[in-house]
Design a protein around this motif. Structure first.
Motif, PDB file in Angstrom:
ATOM      1  N   ASP A 135     -14.401  43.072 -55.806  1.00 44.52           N
ATOM      2  CA  ASP A 135     -13.880  44.149 -56.668  1.00 44.52           C
ATOM      3  C   ASP A 135     -14.367  44.051 -58.112  1.00 44.52           C
ATOM      4  O   ASP A 135     -14.063  44.942 -58.928  1.00 44.52           O
ATOM      5  CB  ASP A 135     -12.343  44.160 -56.626  1.00 44.52           C
ATOM      6  CG  ASP A 135     -11.827  44.965 -55.444  1.00 44.52           C
ATOM      7  OD1 ASP A 135     -12.629  45.689 -54.828  1.00 44.52           O
ATOM      8  OD2 ASP A 135     -10.622  44.877 -55.144  1.00 44.52           O
ATOM      9  N   GLN A 177     -17.677  46.002 -54.210  1.00 45.91           N
ATOM     10  CA  GLN A 177     -17.102  46.580 -52.979  1.00 45.91           C
ATOM     11  C   GLN A 177     -16.761  48.059 -53.142  1.00 45.91           C
ATOM     12  O   GLN A 177     -16.598  48.769 -52.152  1.00 45.91           O
ATOM     13  CB  GLN A 177     -15.848  45.769 -52.596  1.00 45.91           C
ATOM     14  CG  GLN A 177     -15.305  46.065 -51.223  1.00 45.91           C
ATOM     15  CD  GLN A 177     -13.876  46.562 -51.269  1.00 45.91           C
ATOM     16  OE1 GLN A 177     -13.234  46.565 -52.326  1.00 45.91           O
ATOM     17  NE2 GLN A 177     -13.365  46.980 -50.119  1.00 45.91           N
ATOM     18  N   HIS A 178     -16.627  48.528 -54.383  1.00 46.92           N
ATOM     19  CA  HIS A 178     -16.465  49.970 -54.635  1.00 46.92           C
ATOM     20  C   HIS A 178     -17.538  50.358 -55.643  1.00 46.92           C
ATOM     21  O   HIS A 178     -17.846  49.573 -56.542  1.00 46.92           O
ATOM     22  CB  HIS A 178     -15.116  50.307 -55.282  1.00 46.92           C
ATOM     23  CG  HIS A 178     -13.928  49.764 -54.567  1.00 46.92           C
ATOM     24  ND1 HIS A 178     -13.345  50.387 -53.497  1.00 46.92           N
ATOM     25  CD2 HIS A 178     -13.186  48.641 -54.792  1.00 46.92           C
ATOM     26  CE1 HIS A 178     -12.301  49.688 -53.086  1.00 46.92           C
ATOM     27  NE2 HIS A 178     -12.187  48.613 -53.859  1.00 46.92           N
ATOM     28  N   ASP A 188      -8.078  47.248 -48.135  1.00 50.23           N
ATOM     29  CA  ASP A 188      -9.386  47.933 -48.072  1.00 50.23           C
ATOM     30  C   ASP A 188     -10.515  46.937 -47.806  1.00 50.23           C
ATOM     31  O   ASP A 188     -11.620  47.310 -47.452  1.00 50.23           O
ATOM     32  CB  ASP A 188      -9.659  48.703 -49.377  1.00 50.23           C
ATOM     33  CG  ASP A 188      -9.764  47.781 -50.573  1.00 50.23           C
ATOM     34  OD1 ASP A 188      -8.998  46.801 -50.644  1.00 50.23           O
ATOM     35  OD2 ASP A 188     -10.619  48.020 -51.444  1.00 50.23           O
ATOM     36  N   ILE A 189     -10.217  45.651 -47.974  1.00 47.09           N
ATOM     37  CA  ILE A 189     -11.201  44.589 -47.763  1.00 47.09           C
ATOM     38  C   ILE A 189     -11.240  44.153 -46.304  1.00 47.09           C
ATOM     39  O   ILE A 189     -12.298  44.017 -45.714  1.00 47.09           O
ATOM     40  CB  ILE A 189     -10.825  43.331 -48.616  1.00 47.09           C
ATOM     41  CG1 ILE A 189     -10.775  43.660 -50.103  1.00 47.09           C
ATOM     42  CG2 ILE A 189     -11.716  42.143 -48.317  1.00 47.09           C
ATOM     43  CD1 ILE A 189     -12.114  43.860 -50.747  1.00 47.09           C
TER      44      ILE A 189
HETATM   45 FE   LIG Z   1     -11.224  46.809 -53.250  1.00 44.60          FE
END
Ligand SMILES: [Fe+2]
Ligand SMILES: [Fe+2]
Lengths: 258, 248
Positions: B164, B221-222, B79-80
């Motif tokens: 994260d 990041q989320h 996801d990165i």
């Molecule tokens: Fe992530």
């Protein structure tokens, strides 16, 4: 919206499957050719044991027969090499189609968020295109550029270049299939010549005196080995044709000005 | 995909992207950040390949692809950075920075452009962006989630990108870019941190380092961004969290 691209990718994956099938069917051909060679050598030895001139035509025929399988091995090796190249080309094609798909999706997203209301009707009509050809892509990029959507020119150009790369790889795959077919025809010619020699042998054997009976089973064995070889070649031809049809279809659908 | 300007002063900007309403539910929601400094862009955690079209389209509303100078991956997760091959394909000459630990792993999806992935040493390094060569620091955050992990500190904007760390799994895409009710937000963060953070000492050491920087904002990041008082609240919460535990 971009279903046609998924379908193309599915077909490229099927071509990859064809590649595996060709290799699987082609590999045992070398074994079959070795069997024929062995049988023919055996025949030469036996014919030499026959008295007088009766054995001479048999020696000539079996000697000639023993030379033919030697040509099968190299042709099979070439097919295997071509298949390895084809596997690389198809893997590369799916990668490029995926890149092309993502870039096209980005262009459509840029259009959805960047185009003014009055351009929506044209976008709607375009969004239903397949995007498997330069023409669809050019129309979309043109619409975006008319409305000065930022990034459209760069992303559009990369998209077009990627489609060209896909198209080049499909052409390469077509050429590889043509080369495989050429090797296949060579193999069929060898099988036909061997079959002809085997039938000559059968005729000669029929004229032998009763005491040299062992030759009957020899010709039968050669016959059944050749049956197997021809069966495999027919199977190979069916698979190769399947692959050829797939890439021809892909070449017709993916159209770039390359 | 929505975007938000977090900082804009003297040609130096921070942009956040996320909350894509078109994203499939099975794909975890992510935030992508861009530091745009005097016309040159550094993309922080450019995101997964699945969201690449949306991210690219959203970013081109703010800047051109030729303005992209570099990419940064806080760690190796899909996801990165699984969009890496797309960015490298689209932007010739762009370099990607990632922990040396993951460089050869990331090469698996670089589609032959692995030479453009530059290794970040364990102790971190300084990157510069744009003609004025504005500095950003890559700060070690190893074992705060990934074993080769970095945060990004921008002393000009006083913003910390935490990858994260501070991540939250939000209920929907309508959620604000910033944390509004910290106590409630903790509930969206707790599960993520308990399972995805392996080491309490590592987190505590990271918290200590970050406190000393006195950031105005922490951007994960989320989830949502911590600013003002919530920065301290978040660091306090993290400092006492018993992570790295699982009951089989
Ligand atoms: Fe992530
Ligand atoms: Fe992660």
């Amino acid at each position: 919206m971009l279903d046609a691209l998924f379908d193309c990718n599915r077909k490229v994956n099927l071509v990859f499957g064809v590649c595996v099938d060709v290799q699987n069917v082609a590999a045992p051909l070398a074994g079959a050719s070795f069997n024929i060679e062995l049988l023919a050598h055996n025949g030469v030895v036996r014919a030499a044991q026959l008295d007088g001139i009766a054995g001479r035509p048999l020696i000539a025929l079996t000697e000639f027969l023993s030379t033919l399988p030697k040509k099968i091995g190299p042709a099979v090796k070439e097919i295997e090499q071509l298949c390895r190249r084809l596997a690389r080309v198809t893997a590369d094609s799916t990668n490029r189609i995926r890149v092309y798909y993502l870039l096209t999706r980005a262009l459509l997203r840029m259009a959805e968020s960047g185009l003014p209301e009055e351009a929506r009707v044209r976008l709607q009509a375009l969004a239903n295109s397949d995007f498997t050809t330069d023409r669809d892509l050019e129309r979309l990029v043109q619409l975006l550029e008319e409305h000065h959507v930022r990034g459209a020119a760069v992303v559009g150009a990369r998209c077009q270049a990627t489609l060209r790369e896909v198209s080049q790889r499909i052409d390469e795959a077509r050429q590889i299939f043509a080369d495989i077919d050429e090797r296949l025809q060579e193999l069929k010619t060898i099988a036909r010549s061997s079959r002809y020699l085997a039938s000559c042998l059968r005729i000669e054997v029929a004229h032998l005196p009763k005491e040299s009976d062992g030759f009957g089973s020899f010709t039968a064995e050669i016959g059944s080995t050749l049956d197997l070889l021809e069966e495999r070649l027919a199977e190979l031809q069916r698979i190769e044709t399947r692959g050829e049809v797939l890439v021809r279809d892909l070449a017709e659908r993916i159209d770039s000005h390359a | 995909m929505r975007s938000e300007t977090l900082f804009d002063e003297d040609g130096h900007r921070w942009l956040a992207f996320g909350r894509d309403p078109n994203k499939r539910d099975s794909v975890i929601d992510t935030n992508e950040y861009v530091i745009l400094s005097d016309g040159k862009a550094l993309i922080l955690d450019p995101g997964g390949i699945e969201v690449f079209p949306e991210v690219l389209s959203a970013m081109t509303r703010h800047f051109d692809t030729h303005q992209i100078e570099a990419l940064f991956a806080s760690h190796q997760d899909p996801d990165i950075i699984s969009s890496l091959p797309m960015w490298l394909d689209l932007c010739p000459g762009v370099k990607a920075y990632a922990s040396w630990l993951w460089r050869s792993f990331l090469a698996h999806f670089a589609m032959g452009r692995d030479a453009d992935i530059l290794p970040v040493p364990d102790e971190g390094m300084t990157l510069t962006i744009g003609p004025k060569k504005r500095r950003v620091e890559l700060i070690p955050a190893h074992y705060c989630h990934s074993s080769g992990n970095f945060s990004v500190w921008d002393p000009t904007a006083k913003i910390l990108f935490s990858g994260d760390i501070g991540a939250a799994l939000l209920p929907d895409h309508e959620y604000n870019f910033y944390v509004e009710d910290f106590a409630k937000h903790v509930e969206y963060m707790r599960g993520f941190h308990l399972r995805w953070m392996p080491s309490r000492p590592a987190l505590q050491s990271w918290v200590k380092k970050v406190r000393a920087l006195q950031p105005n904002m922490i951007c994960p990041q989320h989830g949502a961004i911590f600013r003002g008082e919530d920065v301290g609240r978040f660091l306090d919460w993290l400092d006492t969290l018993e992570v790295g535990q699982i009951h089989w």
